[in-house]
Write an enzyme that holds these catalytic residues in place. Structure first.
Site: not given
Length: 196
Positions: A76-77
């Site tokens: 997840d960014t």
């Protein structure tokens, strides 16, 4: 590599950029996006910890049991401008607004990752600082209308036109800004698998 031969890898992501970057590590893998659900986290969770928390959540809520020898990879960014979280824009106006706020400033890109087998899990994160030059209104409009960055946190892809003309400095991993810190992932994966 010999370390990979007894494992099969599953990338739980619909991101074409993550697929491309993982492919660059010469790891054979299948793509199996997890459940498409709203990502939630506690209001009190420090911003730096959110991507790692969400990567772990994606891993632990994967829609099926893992098989023996299978390694699930989730990520997840998040883009952080000061204490403000810039997620994926809801449309053109929000994308333009996000890019205006990034213009002439430094922001951080944080990617959290989880590696999981049927009996172990490891999470980690990488942080990259990115500097943007002051962006002209016509540059922002051109980029948003041409590249339509609505599926990207912070409303931009560093590998696209805006990255070529707007990014003046990077401190940390370039590939992290694309969504997968490949050097760190490789190092953590080697260590994770070598520990059995």
């Amino acid at each position: 590599m010999a370390l990979w031969k007894d494992h099969r890898f599953t990338l739980a992501s619909g991101s074409p950029r993550r697929r491309e970057l993982l492919k660059g590590l010469d790891i054979e893998f299948t793509v199996e996006p997890g459940k498409d659900e709203r990502e939630a986290f506690s209001e009190g969770l420090p911003h730096d910890e959110i991507p790692e928390f969400l990567a772990r959540h994606k891993s632990e809520t994967f829609h099926r049991e893992l098989e023996p020898g299978e390694v699930l990879i989730t990520a997840d960014t998040l883009v952080l401008l000061g204490s403000r979280i810039l997620g994926k824009p809801g449309g053109r106006e929000e994308a333009v607004s996000m890019l205006r706020s990034l213009s002439g400033r430094t922001h951080r890109v944080i990617t959290g990752m989880a590696l999981r087998t049927s009996d172990a899990i490891r999470t980690f994160r990488d942080v990259t600082e990115v500097d943007f030059k002051p962006l002209a209104e016509e540059e922002i409009a051109y980029y948003v209308d041409t590249c339509r960055p609505f599926d990207k946190a912070g409303a931009y892809g560093i590998q696209e036109w805006i990255g070529y003309i707007g990014v003046t400095a990077i401190r940390g991993s370039y590939f992290n800004v694309m969504g997968l810190p490949t050097e760190l992932l490789y190092r953590e994966l080697c260590d994770f698998l070598s520990r059995g």
